[in-house]
Design a protein around this motif. Structure first.
Motif, PDB file in Angstrom:
ATOM      1  N   ASP A 131      81.815  16.747  80.796  1.00 19.03           N
ATOM      2  CA  ASP A 131      81.092  17.867  80.202  1.00 19.03           C
ATOM      3  C   ASP A 131      79.573  17.747  80.356  1.00 19.03           C
ATOM      4  O   ASP A 131      78.866  18.747  80.255  1.00 19.03           O
ATOM      5  CB  ASP A 131      81.440  17.978  78.714  1.00 19.03           C
ATOM      6  CG  ASP A 131      82.909  18.300  78.490  1.00 19.03           C
ATOM      7  OD1 ASP A 131      83.529  18.835  79.430  1.00 19.03           O
ATOM      8  OD2 ASP A 131      83.418  18.012  77.393  1.00 19.03           O
TER       9      ASP A 131
ATOM     10  N   SER B 283      76.495  28.010  79.116  1.00 16.12           N
ATOM     11  CA  SER B 283      77.071  29.025  78.230  1.00 16.12           C
ATOM     12  C   SER B 283      78.465  29.415  78.691  1.00 16.12           C
ATOM     13  O   SER B 283      78.908  29.072  79.788  1.00 16.12           O
ATOM     14  CB  SER B 283      76.178  30.269  78.203  1.00 16.12           C
ATOM     15  OG  SER B 283      76.280  30.969  79.435  1.00 16.12           O
ATOM     16  N   SER B 284      79.159  30.153  77.850  1.00 18.20           N
ATOM     17  CA  SER B 284      80.498  30.633  78.200  1.00 18.20           C
ATOM     18  C   SER B 284      80.464  31.590  79.378  1.00 18.20           C
ATOM     19  O   SER B 284      81.479  31.820  80.036  1.00 18.20           O
ATOM     20  CB  SER B 284      81.142  31.318  76.988  1.00 18.20           C
ATOM     21  OG  SER B 284      80.332  32.403  76.540  1.00 18.20           O
ATOM     22  N   GLN B 285      79.296  32.168  79.675  1.00 16.89           N
ATOM     23  CA  GLN B 285      79.143  33.047  80.841  1.00 16.89           C
ATOM     24  C   GLN B 285      78.771  32.256  82.095  1.00 16.89           C
ATOM     25  O   GLN B 285      78.541  32.848  83.158  1.00 16.89           O
ATOM     26  CB  GLN B 285      78.072  34.106  80.581  1.00 16.89           C
ATOM     27  CG  GLN B 285      78.466  35.177  79.578  1.00 16.89           C
ATOM     28  CD  GLN B 285      78.408  34.666  78.146  1.00 16.89           C
ATOM     29  OE1 GLN B 285      77.493  33.897  77.803  1.00 16.89           O
ATOM     30  NE2 GLN B 285      79.360  35.070  77.319  1.00 16.89           N
TER      31      GLN B 285
ATOM     32  N   GLY C  69      82.061  25.946  87.176  1.00 13.63           N
ATOM     33  CA  GLY C  69      81.837  26.934  86.125  1.00 13.63           C
ATOM     34  C   GLY C  69      80.430  27.464  86.044  1.00 13.63           C
ATOM     35  O   GLY C  69      80.191  28.486  85.382  1.00 13.63           O
TER      36      GLY C  69
END
Length: 584
Positions: free
Chosen positions: A210, A249-251, A286
């Motif tokens: 992560d 971020s999640s985006q 990601g």
């Protein structure tokens, strides 16, 4: 890699992750090393491991073994490892300085005193010797250096509240070969050449997880290696100006913040800083975009503060398609999907006996019979001129359409560059005594590779191209030998900006291999294509870059072979082939 500056007590886990960097291959020992995972598998779902803390009453040997095990924590953290140290040693331990990769560890047990008396020192301390094979090392930023030599560390252990603890830990971390194989992957840090025109990748190895965006950014902030600073530069502020983490971020937006205010930077410097970060962070699974803020100033790409990972492509290597060219029946031909057609113009009608060729959009060059002259023309065969020399190896065009020429007057290697009507000698003292058989420029023009033959056999070398502030070629840095497990490496060319493809001997004849320029991994092209090259005495290799399907070889009988994507090697029905190369 490097990392943001952060206190030991607060973020030792991040520091360790930033230090423990690495690639998806085991350390070579014998025979070709193959990858254990697909190239896009970054191990994000790898098995987590929380090692045990010291047991009460553990012997000195058990403490040393537990300490070794604790350094194999995943997600990476040095907290448990520090619990095996005395309080003073834990405060002074520097796990982020390097990583040593080892195999075959042996804990020798409590050592006897030199006079044959008690093993305990006058202060009650004891020593335990750890022996191992020192396979490789990673520096603070994750750059790989092969070692493959016997190693040992002698630890001093002292009593702390009745329990044995290590008083003198080594700097950095120790991880075994399996941990390196399972949890490290190869990444590139992107710096600029001295003119600030081209992004230059620098391979490093990081533990996945992560914190990958954080560790990549921190490593980039560490700057180019000391031996690369004459050829490369960075527009990144120092690590001390980098915020401790890079959240995603999640985006999929990676948020990079600096304490320095970027308002004083020129637009050119802002753009290059952005480009370094975007190209480096685009490797993180990601991440779709990068946001860069320095003080109160947000950097932009095309006016957008959220910079997509596709931005700044103009700083990368040329995207022109690779093509295979050969001299067949004394004509220069283009090979496309196993079919050969003469090129347009004079070269497609008469190659004048050329023994080696180089083809670019701007021209064609051929080494004439005897190897003492190169004929250079436009693509159509016009504006011909001849450059004299002595024992030319194959010429090569760089990404700026400059023709590089290497020959050996008086037995010493000479490097020249032809531009328009000028032919300029490039200082390259590190090449002087090498028996060069091939010379190739990398796709980005930042490095060169040579294949050599000498009394010690065949070898591969890589060095940097040094340009001055006006982008003129200044010199070639001394090359470094590229370690590979393949035997008799030859006919090397660039498979990417940081990997070489070459021919090497095996038990089933010559095969195609690939090696990372730092020597950390050698892989067989059989694992990529699934097809073994027939034992035909392969002589010359032409391979496309960055997973291009182009793959051709010539053999000792001057026949031309082709490997179609997903197929098997096929012998092409052509007259004798006297030269083979990749061009544009």
């Amino acid at each position: 890699m490097s990392r943001a500056r952060v206190t030991t007590a607060r973020a030792v886990g991040v520091v360790v992750v930033a230090l423990v960097l690495s690639a998806c291959a085991g350390i070579p020992s014998s025979g070709p090393v193959t990858k254990v995972a697909a190239a896009d598998d970054l191990g994000q779902s790898a098995v987590r491991y929380t090692p045990a803390r010291p047991l009460a009453g553990a012997s000195p040997e058990q403490i040393v073994r537990g300490y070794l095990d604790a350094m194999l924590a995943f997600p990476a953290s040095s907290r448990t490892a520090a619990s095996f140290l005395t309080p003073q040693a834990a405060r002074g331990w520097k796990p982020a300085t390097q990583v040593r990769i080892y195999s075959q560890p042996e804990v020798a047990g409590v050592q006897a005193a030199p006079d044959g008396g008690s093993a305990a020192g006058s202060d009650g301390s004891v020593t335990v010797r750890l022996g191992f094979t020192d396979d490789a090392r990673l520096d603070r930023q994750g750059r790989y250096t092969g070692v493959e030599a016997p190693g040992s560390i002698t630890y001093t252990l002292e009593q702390v509240d009745g329990q044995w603890r290590i008083a003198d830990p080594q700097d950095g971390l120790l991880v075994n070969q399996k941990f390196f194989t399972d949890y490290f992957r190869s990444f590139d840090l992107y710096f600029f050449d001295r003119p600030g025109r081209r992004l230059v990748p620098d391979p490093v190895y990081l533990v996945v997880g992560d914190q990958l965006a954080t560790t990549l950014t921190a490593s980039l902030a560490g700057g180019p290696a000391a031996d690369a600073q004459t050829a490369t530069r960075t527009f990144m502020p120092a690590r001390t100006a980098l915020r401790p983490s890079v959240p995603v971020s999640s985006q999929g937006v990676a948020d990079v913040e600096f304490t320095d205010d970027f308002s004083d930077l020129s637009t050119s410097s802002q753009d290059r800083l952005s480009a370094q970060l975007v190209w480096t962070l685009r490797q993180v699974p990601g991440v779709q975009a990068v946001q860069v803020v320095g003080g109160s100033t947000a950097l932009t790409a095309g006016g957008d503060e959220v910079q997509p990972v596709q931005a700044w492509g103009g700083f990368g290597p040329s995207t022109a398609r690779d093509r295979a060219y050969a001299v067949v029946d004394d004509r220069v031909v283009e090979a496309d999907d196993g079919e050969v057609e003469p090129v347009s113009g004079a070269w497609g009608q008469d190659a004048r006996g050329a023994e080696r060729i180089a083809v670019a959009q701007s021209g064609i060059a051929g080494v004439l019979p005897g190897g003492d002259a190169v004929r250079l023309t436009s693509r159509q065969g016009k504006q011909a001129r001849t450059i004299r020399g002595d024992g030319f190896v194959g010429p090569d065009w760089d990404s700026d359409d400059l023709l590089w020429l290497v020959d050996r007057p008086s037995g010493q290697v000479r490097v020249r560059v032809a531009e328009d009507d000028d032919v300029t000698v490039v200082p390259a003292p590190g090449l002087a005594g090498l028996g060069i058989t091939d010379f190739k420029l990398s796709p980005d023009g930042a490095r060169y590779a040579v294949s050599t033959r000498g009394q010690d056999g065949r070898a591969l070398y890589v060095g940097r191209v040094v340009r001055d502030a006006t982008d003129r070629i200044a010199s070639l840095q001394d090359p470094a030998r590229v370690a590979t497990t393949a035997r008799s490496p030859r006919s090397a060319s660039w498979a990417s900006t940081t990997e070489l493809a070459f021919l090497g001997d095996s038990e089933v004849g010559a095969q195609i291999y690939q090696v990372t320029i730092d020597g950390s991994e050698t892989t067989s092209q059989v694992s990529r294509s699934g097809s073994l090259l027939p034992d035909v005495g392969a002589d010359t290799l032409a391979i496309g870059q960055d997973r291009s399907p182009l793959l051709y070889v010539t053999d000792r009988r001057r026949r031309l072979w082709f490997l179609p994507p997903g197929g098997s090697w096929r012998l092409l029905d052509t007259p004798p082939t006297t030269a083979l190369t990749i061009g544009r």
